[in-house]
Design a protein around this motif. Structure first.
Motif, PDB file in Angstrom:
ATOM      1  N   GLY A 163      -0.122  -6.012 -18.331  1.00  0.00           N
ATOM      2  CA  GLY A 163      -1.365  -5.077 -17.466  1.00  0.00           C
ATOM      3  C   GLY A 163      -1.575  -3.868 -17.221  1.00  0.00           C
ATOM      4  O   GLY A 163      -0.253  -3.349 -18.205  1.00  0.00           O
ATOM      5  N   PRO A 164      -2.322  -3.079 -17.951  1.00  0.00           N
ATOM      6  CA  PRO A 164      -2.160  -1.341 -17.998  1.00  0.00           C
ATOM      7  C   PRO A 164      -2.008  -0.524 -17.376  1.00  0.00           C
ATOM      8  O   PRO A 164      -1.068  -1.151 -16.255  1.00  0.00           O
ATOM      9  N   SER A 165      -1.544   0.044 -17.345  1.00  0.00           N
ATOM     10  CA  SER A 165       0.189   1.723 -16.590  1.00  0.00           C
ATOM     11  C   SER A 165      -1.121   1.426 -15.158  1.00  0.00           C
ATOM     12  O   SER A 165      -2.110   1.362 -15.009  1.00  0.00           O
ATOM     13  N   GLY A 166      -0.316   1.120 -14.750  1.00  0.00           N
ATOM     14  CA  GLY A 166      -0.640   1.675 -12.957  1.00  0.00           C
ATOM     15  C   GLY A 166      -1.805   0.062 -12.349  1.00  0.00           C
ATOM     16  O   GLY A 166      -1.292   0.199 -10.759  1.00  0.00           O
ATOM     17  N   SER A 167      -1.404  -0.492 -13.110  1.00  0.00           N
ATOM     18  CA  SER A 167      -1.726  -1.804 -12.550  1.00  0.00           C
ATOM     19  C   SER A 167      -0.793  -3.010 -11.428  1.00  0.00           C
ATOM     20  O   SER A 167      -1.266  -3.793 -10.613  1.00  0.00           O
ATOM     21  N   GLY A 168       0.161  -2.495 -11.215  1.00  0.00           N
ATOM     22  CA  GLY A 168       1.531  -2.705 -10.432  1.00  0.00           C
ATOM     23  C   GLY A 168       3.238  -3.876 -10.726  1.00  0.00           C
ATOM     24  O   GLY A 168       3.114  -4.090  -9.857  1.00  0.00           O
ATOM     25  N   LYS A 169       2.770  -3.819 -12.511  1.00  0.00           N
ATOM     26  CA  LYS A 169       3.855  -4.941 -12.522  1.00  0.00           C
ATOM     27  C   LYS A 169       5.333  -4.410 -12.298  1.00  0.00           C
ATOM     28  O   LYS A 169       5.842  -5.488 -11.132  1.00  0.00           O
ATOM     29  N   SER A 170       5.921  -3.210 -11.800  1.00  0.00           N
ATOM     30  CA  SER A 170       7.213  -2.771 -11.712  1.00  0.00           C
ATOM     31  C   SER A 170       7.390  -3.105 -10.123  1.00  0.00           C
ATOM     32  O   SER A 170       8.467  -3.009  -9.627  1.00  0.00           O
ATOM     33  N   THR A 223       0.979  -1.234  -0.155  1.00  0.00           N
ATOM     34  CA  THR A 223      -0.031   0.554   0.045  1.00  0.00           C
ATOM     35  C   THR A 223       1.004   0.685   0.117  1.00  0.00           C
ATOM     36  O   THR A 223       1.813   1.127   0.870  1.00  0.00           O
ATOM     37  N   PHE A 224       0.744   2.187  -0.902  1.00  0.00           N
ATOM     38  CA  PHE A 224       1.168   3.713  -0.536  1.00  0.00           C
ATOM     39  C   PHE A 224      -0.096   4.211  -0.546  1.00  0.00           C
ATOM     40  O   PHE A 224      -0.565   5.215  -1.125  1.00  0.00           O
ATOM     41  N   GLY A 225       0.598   4.841   0.649  1.00  0.00           N
ATOM     42  CA  GLY A 225      -0.852   5.813   1.651  1.00  0.00           C
ATOM     43  C   GLY A 225      -2.641   5.423   1.065  1.00  0.00           C
ATOM     44  O   GLY A 225      -2.138   4.100   1.648  1.00  0.00           O
ATOM     45  N   LYS A 226      -2.937   5.376   0.970  1.00  0.00           N
ATOM     46  CA  LYS A 226      -4.614   4.959   0.901  1.00  0.00           C
ATOM     47  C   LYS A 226      -4.253   3.480  -0.650  1.00  0.00           C
ATOM     48  O   LYS A 226      -5.239   3.382  -1.149  1.00  0.00           O
ATOM     49  N   ASN A 227      -2.912   3.669  -1.227  1.00  0.00           N
ATOM     50  CA  ASN A 227      -3.421   3.486  -2.622  1.00  0.00           C
ATOM     51  C   ASN A 227      -3.279   1.741  -1.832  1.00  0.00           C
ATOM     52  O   ASN A 227      -2.088   1.490  -2.171  1.00  0.00           O
ATOM     53  N   LYS A 228      -3.712   0.632  -2.516  1.00  0.00           N
ATOM     54  CA  LYS A 228      -3.174  -0.861  -2.788  1.00  0.00           C
ATOM     55  C   LYS A 228      -2.988  -0.927  -4.265  1.00  0.00           C
ATOM     56  O   LYS A 228      -3.988  -1.319  -5.197  1.00  0.00           O
ATOM     57  N   ALA A 229      -1.148  -0.509  -4.822  1.00  0.00           N
ATOM     58  CA  ALA A 229      -0.654  -1.093  -5.538  1.00  0.00           C
ATOM     59  C   ALA A 229      -0.600  -2.558  -5.947  1.00  0.00           C
ATOM     60  O   ALA A 229      -1.017  -3.248  -7.098  1.00  0.00           O
ATOM     61  N   LEU A 230      -0.353  -3.738  -4.606  1.00  0.00           N
ATOM     62  CA  LEU A 230      -0.800  -5.024  -5.034  1.00  0.00           C
ATOM     63  C   LEU A 230      -1.555  -5.498  -3.693  1.00  0.00           C
ATOM     64  O   LEU A 230      -0.936  -5.169  -3.171  1.00  0.00           O
ATOM     65  N   LEU A 244       6.649  -6.061 -20.153  1.00  0.00           N
ATOM     66  CA  LEU A 244       6.410  -5.166 -20.775  1.00  0.00           C
ATOM     67  C   LEU A 244       5.039  -5.186 -21.337  1.00  0.00           C
ATOM     68  O   LEU A 244       4.279  -5.095 -20.575  1.00  0.00           O
ATOM     69  N   HIS A 245       5.049  -2.736 -22.334  1.00  0.00           N
ATOM     70  CA  HIS A 245       3.818  -2.687 -22.689  1.00  0.00           C
ATOM     71  C   HIS A 245       3.056  -3.242 -23.380  1.00  0.00           C
ATOM     72  O   HIS A 245       1.987  -3.458 -24.425  1.00  0.00           O
ATOM     73  N   GLN A 246       4.389  -4.264 -24.802  1.00  0.00           N
ATOM     74  CA  GLN A 246       4.302  -4.265 -26.029  1.00  0.00           C
ATOM     75  C   GLN A 246       3.348  -5.703 -25.885  1.00  0.00           C
ATOM     76  O   GLN A 246       4.339  -6.605 -25.321  1.00  0.00           O
ATOM     77  N   LEU A 280       7.794  -6.357  -8.673  1.00  0.00           N
ATOM     78  CA  LEU A 280       9.282  -7.051  -9.911  1.00  0.00           C
ATOM     79  C   LEU A 280       9.804  -6.443  -8.418  1.00  0.00           C
ATOM     80  O   LEU A 280      11.174  -7.158  -8.280  1.00  0.00           O
ATOM     81  N   ARG A 281       9.903  -4.670  -8.303  1.00  0.00           N
ATOM     82  CA  ARG A 281      10.953  -4.279  -7.441  1.00  0.00           C
ATOM     83  C   ARG A 281      11.068  -5.214  -6.107  1.00  0.00           C
ATOM     84  O   ARG A 281      11.403  -5.770  -5.269  1.00  0.00           O
ATOM     85  N   HIS A 282       9.492  -6.178  -5.570  1.00  0.00           N
ATOM     86  CA  HIS A 282       9.126  -6.912  -4.573  1.00  0.00           C
ATOM     87  C   HIS A 282      10.640  -8.356  -4.830  1.00  0.00           C
ATOM     88  O   HIS A 282      11.295  -8.298  -4.004  1.00  0.00           O
TER      89      HIS A 282
END
Ligand SMILES: Nc1ncnc2c1ncn2[C@@H]1O[C@H](COP(=O)(O)OP(=O)(O)OP(=O)(O)O)[C@@H](O)[C@H]1O
Length: 277
Positions: A37-44, A13-20, A210-212, A47-49
């Motif tokens: 996944g679309p932009s903001g869906s939590g891919k990066s 969670t980032f602030g109130k936003n549940k990223a994963l 990937l976005h492609q 991966l960082r986790h």
């Protein structure tokens, strides 16, 4: 065989936003896996986790293992986290090379993890390490640029150097975060083919965001798709259908599902898609 990746109850969670949101994921094959996944869906963020660069919420059941080693659990770094980072090669959209240094030195930086400290501060790499760095450059077709400054290279060439650095590091797994996002189509093709070739010949698992979508389906045998921080699809690329992709990107209206293969690009949100049969 140990799982390549095992994620349990991962929430971030980032602030109130549940990223994963309660991600459970098991990858047991060594083939290429695309994170879609679309932009903001939590891919990066995912991966960082996996890389141990970011830590999850402190939930009771949260745990991440990579190549059988625990990276983090209950939102805290495990005792093995340094080891986990050392065994993972990272490829980023912006290459993360040191521009003012030569290609060769950038590749040698990959050896820092297993080089005595006194050698790293004097930049005193062994003959054998230099030979290994040159071999890594040959592997990615960049040997002729060894003594050039990185700043003089194109984006595609820089990405190949970043891959050589991961090989020099003796990475046992590669995490690539949008490695072709800032490259032209030809450079993108070269980088994806290189990652695929390394995956197949050296047997190094590659997890790539990937976005492609077309590149994901062409080069990656497996897909993990995220939507709103949750797993939307996990399985073989060949089994994912156009409707599921349209639903994933939430843009059915933008997608002509009857369109023939390859002739016409189909737009899926931010992801240009020329579907491959
Ligand atoms: N450091 C951060 N601080 C605050 N919010 C963040 C941070 N990192 C990610 N987020 C948020 O988490 C969510 C997931 O972001 P993430 O970058 O993982 O998505 P993504 O699927 O990789 O997107 P893109 O394809 O656009 O790169 C987004 O809502 C994003 O704004």
């Amino acid at each position: 065989m140990d799982s390549i990746i095992e994620v349990n109850g991962l929430t971030k969670t980032f602030g109130k936003n549940k990223a994963l949101d309660q991600i459970n994921l098991k990858i047991q094959h060594k083939e290429m896996t695309a994170l879609l996944g679309p932009s903001g869906s939590g891919k990066s963020t995912l991966l960082r986790h996996l890389s141990g660069l970011v830590f999850s919420d402190k939930t009771q059941d949260g745990k991440i293992q990579v190549l059988g080693k625990t990276v983090q659990s209950q939102g805290r770094a495990s005792g093995q986290v340094r080891n986990c980072r050392a065994q993972a090669g990272y490829i980023f959209q912006q290459f993360n090379l040191v521009n003012r240094l030569s290609v060769m030195t950038n590749v040698l930086i990959g050896a820092l993890n297993y080089t005595p400290f006194w050698r790293t501060i004097t930049g005193n790499f062994t003959k054998q390490q230099k030979a290994e760095a040159m071999a890594a450059l040959e592997r990615v077709g960049m040997q002729d640029f060894a003594h050039q400054r990185v700043s003089t290279l194109s984006g595609g060439q820089q990405q190949r150097v970043a891959i050589a650095r991961a090989l020099m590091q003796k990475a046992r797994i590669i995490f690539a975060d949008e490695p072709i996002a800032s490259l032209d189509p030809e450079s993108s093709r070269i980088v994806m083919e290189l990652l695929s070739d390394i995956n197949q010949r050296e047997g190094i698992p590659v997890i790539v965001t990937l976005h492609q979508v077309d590149h994901a389906l062409k080069y990656c045998q497996h897909v993990v798709a995220l939507r709103d921080g949750k797993i939307f699809y996990q399985g073989e690329s060949a089994a994912i259908d156009k409707l599921a992709l349209a639903e994933l990107y939430g843009s059915k209206s933008e997608m002509n599902l009857e369109v023939g293969v390859e002739e016409q690009p189909i737009s899926l949100g931010r992801a240009p898609l020329s579907l491959i049969s």
